[in-house]
Design an enzyme around this catalytic site. Structure first.
Site, mmCIF file in Angstrom:
data_model
loop_
_atom_site.group_PDB
_atom_site.id
_atom_site.type_symbol
_atom_site.label_atom_id
_atom_site.label_comp_id
_atom_site.label_asym_id
_atom_site.label_seq_id
_atom_site.Cartn_x
_atom_site.Cartn_y
_atom_site.Cartn_z
ATOM 1 N N TRP A 124 0.860 -1.180 0.000
ATOM 2 C CA TRP A 124 0.000 0.000 0.000
ATOM 3 C C TRP A 124 0.906 1.243 0.000
ATOM 4 C CZ3 TRP A 124 -0.204 3.794 3.906
ATOM 5 C CH2 TRP A 124 -1.156 4.798 3.675
ATOM 6 N N ASP A 134 -15.540 12.734 -2.383
ATOM 7 C CA ASP A 134 -15.008 11.447 -1.941
ATOM 8 C C ASP A 134 -15.800 10.951 -0.733
ATOM 9 O OD1 ASP A 134 -12.764 9.457 -0.948
ATOM 10 O OD2 ASP A 134 -12.101 10.114 -2.925
ATOM 11 N N ASP A 135 -15.190 10.137 0.063
ATOM 12 C CA ASP A 135 -15.807 9.459 1.196
ATOM 13 C C ASP A 135 -16.494 10.449 2.161
ATOM 14 O OD1 ASP A 135 -16.396 7.533 3.031
ATOM 15 O OD2 ASP A 135 -14.340 6.859 3.331
ATOM 16 N N LYS A 143 -15.919 7.078 -8.609
ATOM 17 C CA LYS A 143 -14.680 6.461 -8.123
ATOM 18 C C LYS A 143 -15.097 5.240 -7.303
ATOM 19 C CE LYS A 143 -10.750 7.469 -5.035
ATOM 20 N NZ LYS A 143 -10.172 8.535 -4.184
ATOM 21 N N TRP A 144 -14.742 4.058 -7.797
ATOM 22 C CA TRP A 144 -15.146 2.785 -7.186
ATOM 23 C C TRP A 144 -13.982 2.276 -6.343
ATOM 24 C CZ3 TRP A 144 -19.407 -0.742 -8.651
ATOM 25 C CH2 TRP A 144 -19.281 -2.026 -8.088
ATOM 26 N N ASP A 145 -14.131 2.382 -5.023
ATOM 27 C CA ASP A 145 -13.022 2.066 -4.115
ATOM 28 C C ASP A 145 -13.187 0.665 -3.522
ATOM 29 O OD1 ASP A 145 -10.755 2.490 -2.602
ATOM 30 O OD2 ASP A 145 -11.503 4.280 -1.574
ATOM 31 N N MET A 146 -12.121 0.124 -2.950
ATOM 32 C CA MET A 146 -12.138 -1.225 -2.347
ATOM 33 C C MET A 146 -10.962 -1.273 -1.383
ATOM 34 S SD MET A 146 -11.065 -4.544 -2.298
ATOM 35 C CE MET A 146 -11.758 -6.153 -2.235
ATOM 36 N N ASN A 147 -11.253 -1.189 -0.074
ATOM 37 C CA ASN A 147 -10.180 -0.861 0.858
ATOM 38 C C ASN A 147 -9.699 -1.942 1.811
ATOM 39 O OD1 ASN A 147 -9.346 1.914 0.365
ATOM 40 N ND2 ASN A 147 -11.481 2.401 0.733
ATOM 41 N N CYS A 207 -10.235 2.007 -7.781
ATOM 42 C CA CYS A 207 -9.320 2.355 -6.713
ATOM 43 C C CYS A 207 -9.377 1.214 -5.715
ATOM 44 C CB CYS A 207 -9.815 3.658 -6.060
ATOM 45 S SG CYS A 207 -8.902 4.140 -4.587
ATOM 46 N N ASP A 211 -2.390 5.793 -2.965
ATOM 47 C CA ASP A 211 -2.765 6.747 -1.923
ATOM 48 C C ASP A 211 -1.584 7.638 -1.567
ATOM 49 O OD1 ASP A 211 -5.384 6.212 -1.652
ATOM 50 O OD2 ASP A 211 -5.230 5.045 0.183
HETATM 51 C C1 DGJ Z 1 -8.914 5.069 -0.151
HETATM 52 C C2 DGJ Z 1 -8.664 5.844 -1.410
HETATM 53 O O1 DGJ Z 1 -7.515 5.401 -2.033
HETATM 54 C C3 DGJ Z 1 -8.607 7.327 -1.083
HETATM 55 O O2 DGJ Z 1 -8.309 8.051 -2.232
HETATM 56 C C4 DGJ Z 1 -9.921 7.733 -0.504
HETATM 57 O O3 DGJ Z 1 -10.915 7.598 -1.469
HETATM 58 C C5 DGJ Z 1 -10.230 6.910 0.717
HETATM 59 N N1 DGJ Z 1 -10.168 5.508 0.435
HETATM 60 C C6 DGJ Z 1 -11.599 7.231 1.248
HETATM 61 O O4 DGJ Z 1 -11.961 6.440 2.283
#
Ligand code: DGJ
Length: 753
Positions: A199, A366-367, A476-480, A526, A548
């Protein structure tokens, strides 16, 4: 036809202008790899396929005691009948045996390229763009058909491969391993290049000579991962950016994968790539088939750069899809590093107004806009707007953004659910989990079980509600987080190990439906940055948030590594504040701007906090990016200096007609040699005169320092050069005083006035 079959010698020749890929059928049964490399006229390369009847190797052909599968270069090797190396597939029968004996049965050659069922892949727009060879291998004892699928693009110098397993027998077969492709190279004189990291440190270029045994990269994280990109290259010894042979293997898949090179006792190198067999088990019932993901194989004799340019063109033109495929991408501002969770409508609108006034085109929220999400501990899954923050709803906000002349974009993370959410309280079994085990959270969230149809339908409905009521131009489709305790409440015990693959098939299914239903929307993928930067995601979402980590110095390496496979149009790159939020480093605004301008450009900072002179500089940079945007996003990339190896790094993008180019030069650490940097350009037209101008915002209160004056005195005053001068003699990049300095030059074919 770029695929021929030599009936007499039983040789398949797959070719285009630059490449030949040749294999043959031995003893009417075994597919033997003969050659992959620069185009050859004669398909008879059988002398490359050697076998050695060395000690201890079993010999499957009774009449030839020297014939050994264990040393042969093979197309799609199995296990159990005398090849002792890593097999490309591994299947268990009901009697517990894992011995499979596939032999050539038949083949078909046809125009075009078939779609892969349920899986993303490179495509053609007309039948004439590619030809496809399908070879059926059969194990008649159990009724297993394995179809090897090869497509050759005429204009892209790439070969795609995938495999389809069809159960024509009566018993259920357990597939433990089903890789997408295998290539046995007849030497071990290669280096392996891969893109590995973590990361915020994605796609670091790693290059190492092969040694005896297996060297591999893999993911067992449920996603392709920031640890290892699903890509591997073999480089002949001495290969650099411009010269030498590079063989690329890029897997169009976003889940667990493995890519490996095994050097055996005869110095034959087996390279294979596909779904990671670790914790994978697929039940192939009678009449069913299993399709592997596609691998895109590229050969170049023009070094790593040549290989990259082939991937860039193919992925830009025939992997990405949709309205934005060929369109210039908007310059965006993203609210994340500007305000994080701390905003309301007026905060956002003041950011938006300021951004609009300096030419930014897209405002991305964003979030933090939904449920009761004021930090990252709750509300994923509750995709309804937080009216305390946005009383006019998303629609009200989006309309106001549009009134300011900007497009509106929105962040979502649809694959996730927070334990603290309405959705989780209502459907606790909708997440990936295993009965009676702790559900381990990551960033306080669980992963929704996309292997279930009901979950996919609910997610589509939720996203549809938003997209059909709010004027949204970008998602923006995120996955964390990565997957843990992998299991599905919907699958029987014997199918639990199908969950990870079914999960990613579910994600593709949702993305396919969504992107088809909302074709006007630009999707960006993302995964905490570049955690799932892979070709499969690009098939649905033509750009990715690269990392990030927005520190410009670190970005030089991350973007450089990412560009080994992926085109700049897909590489999201934003200017952020200093001290940088990830590293604390302070760099000049110009340096940050220039690093971001070498990718798909945007901003990620509180633009309201910039001084008047910084705002002027930013407006200038935005204007400049608009001038060079087509070059960066659709030009041919030449990496001139490598941030991993050199103190400085440099990139050149050249238009397809070679009439324009843009040169980036980055100097991270200065030295007191006060020297201009001589750099040789590549890819220009030798006969064209180029006017070269530095794109530089000069502040009004600019006072040249002593060193600047020295620099000016010694600086080359010429502004025009022939392409051959710039390529062979080089170009002098003026010395700049201090660390973190950059220069951008626009090259235009000279027009007599
Ligand atoms: C992770 C993304 O990479 C960031 O750019 C941002 O969108 C955060 N998540 C938001 O929780």
């Amino acid at each position: 036809m770029p695929i021929t079959y030599n009936e007499e010698k039983k040789i398949f020749h797959l070719f285009n202008e630059q490449t030949s890929y040749i294999f043959s059928i031995f003893y009417d049964k075994y597919l033997v790899h003969c050659y992959w490399g620069k185009r050859v006229k004669d398909d008879d390369m059988l002398y490359h396929a050697k076998y050695y009847g060395t000690g201890m190797a079993p010999n499957p052909v009774d009449e030839n005691p020297f014939f050994s599968l264990d040393s042969l270069t093979r197309e799609y090797p199995g296990y159990g009948n005398s090849d002792m190396r890593n097999p490309a597939y591994h299947i268990e029968l009901e009697n517990g045996s894992t011995v499979i004996d596939l032999g050539y049965d038949s083949h078909r050659i046809r125009g075009g390229k078939p779609k892969l069922q349920g899986l993303p892949a490179a495509y053609v727009e007309s039948e004439g763009e590619a030809d496809t060879l399908e070879i059926d291998l059969i194990d008649s004892l159990i009724g297993l058909k394995v179809t090897l699928i090869y497509s050759v693009f005429n204009d892209y110098n790439a070969i795609t491969r995938s495999v389809k397993f069809t159960n024509m027998g009566k018993e259920t077969l357990k597939i433990h391993k089903a890789l997408s492709a295998n290539v046995d190279f007849s030497s071990a004189d290669y280096e392996m290049l891969h893109l590995s990291g973590a990361w915020a440190r994605e796609c670091q270029v790693i290059r190492k000579p092969l040694t005896a045994g297996t060297q591999s990269i893999e993911s067992a994280r449920g996603t392709s991962s920031p640890q290892h990109n699903p890509f591997l290259a073999m480089l002949s010894s001495g290969t650099d950016e411009t010269n030498g042979e590079a063989y690329g293997f890029s897997l169009v898949y976003s889940g667990n994968f493995v890519a490996q090179a095994e050097v055996n006792h005869h110095d034959i190198t087996r390279v294979n790539i596909g779904i990671n067999p670790f914790d994978f088990l697929w039940n192939l019932k009678p009449h069913d088939s299993f399709q592997t993901p596609e691998v895109v194989m590229v050969y170049s004799y023009q070094g790593i750069g040549g290989m990259s340019r082939i991937y860039h063109r193919l992925y830009r033109d025939r992997l990405c899809r949709g309205k934005y495929r060929d369109k210039l991408r908007p310059i965006l501002i993203n609210s994340w590093e500007a305000v994080y969770f701390d905003f309301n409508e007026s905060t956002l609108l003041s950011l938006c107004k300021k951004s609009a006034s300096i030419g930014i085109e897209l405002f991305v929220l964003d979030d933090g806009w939904f449920g009761k999400r004021n930090d990252d501990t709750s509300s994923l899954g509750d995709w309804y707007v937080n009216k305390d923050k946005l009383p006019g709803g998303l629609k009200g906000l989006a309309e106001k953004v549009q009134e300011n002349g900007m497009k509106f974009g929105l962040w979502v993370e649809p694959e996730m659910v927070s334990p603290d959410s309405e959705l989780y309280r209502e459907h606790p079994d909708w997440c990936i989990h295993v009965p009676n085990r702790k559900r381990t959270t990551g960033r306080s969230q669980l992963v929704l079980d996309f292997s279930r149809d009901d979950v996919c339908i609910a997610v589509l409905k939720m996203l549809g509600n938003i997209l059909s009521t709010v004027p949204i131009s970008y998602i923006k489709w995120d996955m964390n987080r990565h997957l843990s305790e992998i299991g599905s409440a919907n699958l029987p015990p014997n199918q639990q190990r199908e969950t990870a693959h079914r999960y990613i098939l579910g994600v593709y299914n949702v993305l396919e439906k969504l992107t088809s239903a909302y074709p006007h929307v630009l999707f960006e993928s993302c995964s905490a940055g570049g955690g799932r930067f892979d070709p499969a995601m690009l098939h649905y979402m033509p750009q990715t948030w690269t990392s990030d980590n927005t520190d410009a110095v670190q970005r030089l390496k991350i973007q450089h590594g990412t560009s080994i496979v992926y085109p700049a149009s897909s590489i999201g790159a934003h200017v952020s504040a200093v001290p940088n939020h990830q590293t604390g480093r302070v760099t000049d605004l110009k340096f940050r701007n220039d690093v971001a301008m070498s990718g798909n450009f945007g901003y990620e900072l509180d633009i309201r906090s910039l001084s008047d002179s910084e705002i002027k500089e930013v407006s200038y940079q935005i204007e400049m990016y608009k001038e060079i945007r087509d070059l960066v996003q659709f030009g041919d990339l030449y990496r001139l200096k490598d941030p991993f190896g050199d103190k400085d790094s440099s990139l050149l993008y050249v238009s397809s007609n070679t009439k324009r180019a843009v040169l980036f030069y980055f100097s991270v650490h200065t030295s007191c040699r006060y020297q201009h940097k001589l750099i040789k350009l590549v890819g220009l037209n030798p006969d064209v005169i180029y006017d070269v101008n530095e794109l530089m915002y000069v502040q009004q209160d600019y006072e040249p320092s002593m060193i600047d004056q020295i620099s000016m005195m010694t600086c080359d005053k010429r502004k025009s050069y022939y392409g051959d001068q710039l390529m062979h003699g080089g170009f002098q990049v003026p010395f700049k005083w201090g660390d973190f300095k950059s220069s951008v030059f626009l090259l235009k074919a000279h027009v007599e006035k």
